[in-house]
Write an enzyme that holds these catalytic residues in place. Structure first.
Site, PDB file in Angstrom:
ATOM      1  N   ARG A  92       0.835  -1.211   0.000  1.00 30.16           N
ATOM      2  CA  ARG A  92       0.000   0.000   0.000  1.00 30.16           C
ATOM      3  C   ARG A  92       0.863   1.251   0.000  1.00 30.16           C
ATOM      4  O   ARG A  92       0.508   2.258  -0.616  1.00 30.16           O
ATOM      5  CB  ARG A  92      -0.915   0.003   1.223  1.00 30.16           C
ATOM      6  CG  ARG A  92      -1.715   1.280   1.345  1.00 30.16           C
ATOM      7  CD  ARG A  92      -2.604   1.290   2.543  1.00 30.16           C
ATOM      8  NE  ARG A  92      -3.147   2.600   2.827  1.00 30.16           N
ATOM      9  CZ  ARG A  92      -4.270   3.092   2.300  1.00 30.16           C
ATOM     10  NH1 ARG A  92      -4.941   2.363   1.433  1.00 30.16           N
ATOM     11  NH2 ARG A  92      -4.703   4.280   2.595  1.00 30.16           N
ATOM     12  N   ARG A 121      -8.981   0.215   3.513  1.00 25.11           N
ATOM     13  CA  ARG A 121      -7.868   1.158   3.318  1.00 25.11           C
ATOM     14  C   ARG A 121      -8.037   2.000   2.051  1.00 25.11           C
ATOM     15  O   ARG A 121      -7.244   1.962   1.128  1.00 25.11           O
ATOM     16  CB  ARG A 121      -6.544   0.411   3.315  1.00 25.11           C
ATOM     17  CG  ARG A 121      -6.384  -0.426   4.585  1.00 25.11           C
ATOM     18  CD  ARG A 121      -5.068  -1.121   4.659  1.00 25.11           C
ATOM     19  NE  ARG A 121      -4.030  -0.188   5.149  1.00 25.11           N
ATOM     20  CZ  ARG A 121      -2.762  -0.554   5.316  1.00 25.11           C
ATOM     21  NH1 ARG A 121      -2.375  -1.758   5.001  1.00 25.11           N
ATOM     22  NH2 ARG A 121      -1.879   0.304   5.772  1.00 25.11           N
ATOM     23  N   PRO A 122      -9.133   2.757   1.940  1.00 27.89           N
ATOM     24  CA  PRO A 122      -9.330   3.639   0.788  1.00 27.89           C
ATOM     25  C   PRO A 122      -8.287   4.762   0.758  1.00 27.89           C
ATOM     26  O   PRO A 122      -7.445   4.865   1.639  1.00 27.89           O
ATOM     27  CB  PRO A 122     -10.738   4.188   1.013  1.00 27.89           C
ATOM     28  CG  PRO A 122     -10.998   4.037   2.455  1.00 27.89           C
ATOM     29  CD  PRO A 122     -10.212   2.863   2.923  1.00 27.89           C
ATOM     30  N   MET A 123      -8.400   5.598  -0.289  1.00 29.77           N
ATOM     31  CA  MET A 123      -7.417   6.675  -0.478  1.00 29.77           C
ATOM     32  C   MET A 123      -8.090   8.046  -0.445  1.00 29.77           C
ATOM     33  O   MET A 123      -7.489   9.039  -0.854  1.00 29.77           O
ATOM     34  CB  MET A 123      -6.778   6.478  -1.855  1.00 29.77           C
ATOM     35  CG  MET A 123      -5.878   5.270  -1.969  1.00 29.77           C
ATOM     36  SD  MET A 123      -4.217   5.668  -1.462  1.00 29.77           S
ATOM     37  CE  MET A 123      -3.836   6.927  -2.632  1.00 29.77           C
ATOM     38  N   ASP A 124      -9.349   8.117  -0.018  1.00 33.15           N
ATOM     39  CA  ASP A 124     -10.108   9.368  -0.172  1.00 33.15           C
ATOM     40  C   ASP A 124      -9.450  10.569   0.503  1.00 33.15           C
ATOM     41  O   ASP A 124      -9.427  11.670  -0.066  1.00 33.15           O
ATOM     42  CB  ASP A 124     -11.552   9.193   0.314  1.00 33.15           C
ATOM     43  CG  ASP A 124     -11.639   8.498   1.675  1.00 33.15           C
ATOM     44  OD1 ASP A 124     -10.672   7.792   2.041  1.00 33.15           O
ATOM     45  OD2 ASP A 124     -12.652   8.640   2.356  1.00 33.15           O
ATOM     46  N   ARG A 400       8.067  -8.517   5.637  1.00 33.13           N
ATOM     47  CA  ARG A 400       7.788  -7.174   5.110  1.00 33.13           C
ATOM     48  C   ARG A 400       8.205  -6.115   6.127  1.00 33.13           C
ATOM     49  O   ARG A 400       8.554  -5.003   5.753  1.00 33.13           O
ATOM     50  CB  ARG A 400       6.285  -6.997   4.837  1.00 33.13           C
ATOM     51  CG  ARG A 400       5.742  -7.837   3.722  1.00 33.13           C
ATOM     52  CD  ARG A 400       4.332  -7.450   3.400  1.00 33.13           C
ATOM     53  NE  ARG A 400       4.195  -6.006   3.190  1.00 33.13           N
ATOM     54  CZ  ARG A 400       3.030  -5.411   2.968  1.00 33.13           C
ATOM     55  NH1 ARG A 400       1.928  -6.126   2.935  1.00 33.13           N
ATOM     56  NH2 ARG A 400       2.952  -4.111   2.775  1.00 33.13           N
TER      57      ARG A 400
HETATM   58  C1  EPZ Z   1       0.292   3.711   8.173  1.00 35.28           C
HETATM   59  O1  EPZ Z   1      -0.640   3.168   7.255  1.00 35.28           O
HETATM   60  C2  EPZ Z   1       1.259   2.579   8.497  1.00 35.28           C
HETATM   61  N1  EPZ Z   1       1.954   2.165   7.287  1.00 35.28           N
HETATM   62  C3  EPZ Z   1       0.493   1.401   9.096  1.00 35.28           C
HETATM   63  O2  EPZ Z   1       1.455   0.413   9.457  1.00 35.28           O
HETATM   64  C4  EPZ Z   1      -0.217   1.889  10.361  1.00 35.28           C
HETATM   65  O3  EPZ Z   1      -0.985   0.828  10.889  1.00 35.28           O
HETATM   66  C5  EPZ Z   1      -1.144   3.070  10.022  1.00 35.28           C
HETATM   67  O4  EPZ Z   1      -0.372   4.125   9.384  1.00 35.28           O
HETATM   68  C6  EPZ Z   1      -1.810   3.652  11.266  1.00 35.28           C
HETATM   69  O5  EPZ Z   1      -0.844   4.034  12.178  1.00 35.28           O
HETATM   70  C7  EPZ Z   1       2.989   2.914   6.831  1.00 35.28           C
HETATM   71  O6  EPZ Z   1       3.329   3.941   7.405  1.00 35.28           O
HETATM   72  C8  EPZ Z   1       3.686   2.420   5.599  1.00 35.28           C
HETATM   73  P1  EPZ Z   1      -3.816   5.556   7.817  1.00 35.28           P
HETATM   74  P2  EPZ Z   1      -1.704   4.137   6.489  1.00 35.28           P
HETATM   75  O7  EPZ Z   1      -3.932   6.278   6.535  1.00 35.28           O
HETATM   76  O8  EPZ Z   1      -1.052   5.422   6.207  1.00 35.28           O
HETATM   77  C9  EPZ Z   1      -8.440   4.885   6.858  1.00 35.28           C
HETATM   78  C10 EPZ Z   1       2.355  -1.749   9.632  1.00 35.28           C
HETATM   79  O9  EPZ Z   1       1.963  -2.801  10.173  1.00 35.28           O
HETATM   80  N2  EPZ Z   1      -8.187   5.724   5.681  1.00 35.28           N
HETATM   81  O10 EPZ Z   1      -3.431   6.292   9.050  1.00 35.28           O
HETATM   82  O11 EPZ Z   1      -2.295   3.368   5.371  1.00 35.28           O
HETATM   83  C11 EPZ Z   1      -7.711   3.546   6.773  1.00 35.28           C
HETATM   84  O12 EPZ Z   1      -8.500   2.619   6.035  1.00 35.28           O
HETATM   85  C12 EPZ Z   1       1.369  -0.898   8.846  1.00 35.28           C
HETATM   86  O13 EPZ Z   1       3.539  -1.321   9.681  1.00 35.28           O
HETATM   87  C13 EPZ Z   1      -9.270   6.133   4.912  1.00 35.28           C
HETATM   88  O14 EPZ Z   1     -10.422   5.800   5.199  1.00 35.28           O
HETATM   89  O15 EPZ Z   1      -2.796   4.332   7.642  1.00 35.28           O
HETATM   90  C14 EPZ Z   1      -7.562   3.168   8.220  1.00 35.28           C
HETATM   91  O16 EPZ Z   1      -8.771   2.577   8.660  1.00 35.28           O
HETATM   92  C15 EPZ Z   1      -0.036  -1.470   8.842  1.00 35.28           C
HETATM   93  N3  EPZ Z   1      -9.046   6.911   3.833  1.00 35.28           N
HETATM   94  C16 EPZ Z   1      -7.353   4.510   8.921  1.00 35.28           C
HETATM   95  O17 EPZ Z   1      -7.853   5.514   8.007  1.00 35.28           O
HETATM   96  C17 EPZ Z   1      -7.774   7.335   3.481  1.00 35.28           C
HETATM   97  O18 EPZ Z   1      -7.622   8.071   2.482  1.00 35.28           O
HETATM   98  C18 EPZ Z   1      -5.895   4.828   9.244  1.00 35.28           C
HETATM   99  O19 EPZ Z   1      -5.190   4.736   8.042  1.00 35.28           O
HETATM  100  C19 EPZ Z   1      -6.686   6.904   4.274  1.00 35.28           C
HETATM  101  C20 EPZ Z   1      -6.917   6.106   5.375  1.00 35.28           C
END
Ligand code: EPZ
Length: 428
Positions: A92, A121-124, A400
């Site tokens: 991702r 994990r959407p990208m919105d 990973r």
């Molecule tokens: C980062 O992921 C980390 N990965 C994750 O670590 C970590 O669990 C997460 O942050 C939370 O701390 C990296 O840094 C590479 P988010 P990220 O955007 O950025 C939702 C590990 O095990 N969301 O903070 O993808 C999403 O679905 C990994 O090392 C939206 O809805 O996390 C989630 O439920 C796993 N829309 C929540 O927000 C969006 O556009 C938090 O996601 C973006 C996210």
């Protein structure tokens, strides 16, 4: 195909040093796409995700070269390459090239990213932030197409303090015209590390690590001659080793960690009765302790309890005294380790976004399968504590995010080995 074979029951003992942080090095590697000059990243962990990010950068014309555990990256001749789906499905974090490429080249086309199956994990939030900076983003045949004739600073307020969205906006705003104020930004330590790297190549960023980050855009970014940047230590790896010591009743010193990044975990472990000594900011010692008391945990954005430490904490609580309730508030599907822990004799019930864990006297070794990165780490911890042999399959998930996990645990006295298996056996 490889698996871990673990003989449980050994108390871990000794010292372990933490590697560079996966969740800092990946955004910082993406950020090198903003730089006109090469840079050398130090303390880079040898992880599969890092190797995938190198492939992503090379697809965009970057030149990457290992120099020991330092990684030399030259993006002076970079271009907005299109990553193959096989690569973006794998990780991702490949979505972190969106911000840099649209800022530097005004265009990027990216297949929808994949990653660990811990939720949709959407990208919105990422896309909304980039659109507020002036990017025009369409979605076609499973690809994001972003275009911009130069980005313009803006007032942005994230719906949720998303780590990745904060990082993409930070990187894009660094080259936008004028000032960007990012509200409700993620406050994770990895955001501070990214901002420090960006400032070292000429960006003007203040407030990283708080929920309001201000970025003054500049016209171009480039490291001063021969810039080297040292990646911060991995707080999640550190927390995993601290809990490995705890679950085996061991006596372990964890070094090169920033204990300021682990306040929520250390507070919970002390509440559960774990004996912990902090010699200085970068060294913590776990001492043999009585059976831990069950405590409740709610995962939250930083500085709350880290979701990436939730599976390991659940493994620890399966052997505690009493009933612990673990609520997962960040991802909607991050309890896959519960089924596998039950195969080892754990008493865990999932009710919506909560896991109810009734501590048991002991776990029994079993054949289990890593469903994702941190769940895999949790199964290794449970295997180290269980009676008898455990086999953990699908350890490519674990690779990973942990470099040489089994080697570091073996140095601490853990009986764990990486065993290659023939494909036909693997399919049985
Ligand atoms: C980062 O992921 C980390 N990965 C994750 O670590 C970590 O669990 C997460 O942050 C939370 O701390 C990296 O840094 C590479 P988010 P990220 O955007 O950025 C939702 C590990 O095990 N969301 O903070 O993808 C999403 O679905 C990994 O090392 C939206 O809805 O996390 C989630 O439920 C796993 N829309 C929540 O927000 C969006 O556009 C938090 O996601 C973006 C996210």
């Amino acid at each position: 195909m490889e698996r871990f074979v673990i003989q449980g029951g050994k108390r871990l003992k000794g010292e372990v040093s933490v590697s560079g942080a996966k969740n800092a090095v990946l955004p910082i590697m993406a950020a090198t796409l903003l730089s006109q000059e090469p840079c050398l990243l130090e303390n880079v962990p040898l992880l599969n995700d890092v190797f995938v990010m190198i492939q992503a950068l090379e697809q965009c014309g970057a030149k990457c070269k290992w120099e020991g555990d330092s990684l030399y990256i030259d993006t002076s001749a970079a271009y907005p390459g299109v990553l193959p789906e096989v690569l973006t499905k794998k990780m991702r974090a490949s979505n972190l090239i969106l911000g840099p490429l649209v800022a530097r080249f005004g265009e990027v086309s990216l297949p929808f990213p994949g990653g660990c199956n811990i939720g949709s994990r959407p990208m919105d939030y990422h896309l909304k932030g980039l659109e507020q900076l002036g990017a025009v983003i369409g979605e076609k045949n499973g690809f994001f197409e972003a275009k911009a004739r130069g980005l313009t600073g803006s007032e942005i307020c994230l719906d949720f303090p998303s780590v990745g969205a904060t990082e993409n906006v930070l990187m894009a705003a660094a080259l936008a015209k004028g000032e960007t104020v990012l509200q409700n930004a993620a406050r994770e330590p990895e955001i501070i590390d990214l901002a420090n790297f960006l400032c070292s190549i000429g960006a003007k960023i203040t407030g990283a690590g708080t929920d309001v980050v201000v970025i003054q855009g500049v016209s171009s970014l480039g490291a001063k001659k021969n810039l080297t940047y040292r990646i911060m230590p991995d707080r999640i790896e550190a927390g995993t080793f601290i809990m490995a010591a705890a679950i085996t009743g061991g006596d372990v010193v964890v070094k090169d960690v920033d204990t300021e990044d682990l306040v929520a975990l250390l507070a919970k472990l002390k509440e559960a009765g774990l004996r912990i000594a902090q010699y200085d900011r970068n060294t913590v010692r776990v001492k043999p302790s009585d059976r831990l008391r069950a405590v409740d945990v709610r995962t939250m954005p930083y500085p709350g309890f880290a979701t990436d430490l939730q599976p390991q904490f659940m493994a620890l609580m399966t052997l505690s005294l009493g009933t612990s309730i673990v609520s997962e508030n960040i991802f909607e599907n991050r309890f896959k380790h519960a089924d596998e822990l039950r195969r080892m004799g754990a008493n865990v019930k999932i009710i919506g976004r909560a896991a109810v864990i009734n501590g048991v006297e002991g776990l029994c070794g079993a054949n289990v399968e890593a469903p994702d990165l941190r769940a895999g780490a949790a199964l290794v911890l449970a295997g180290l504590a269980a009676e008898g042999q455990s086999i953990v399959e699908k350890i490519e998930y674990i690779d990973r995010g942990y470099s040489f996990l089994e080697k570091k645990l073996a140095v601490l006295g853990g009986d764990i080995a990486r065993v290659a298996i023939m494909p036909e056996v693997a399919n049985k």
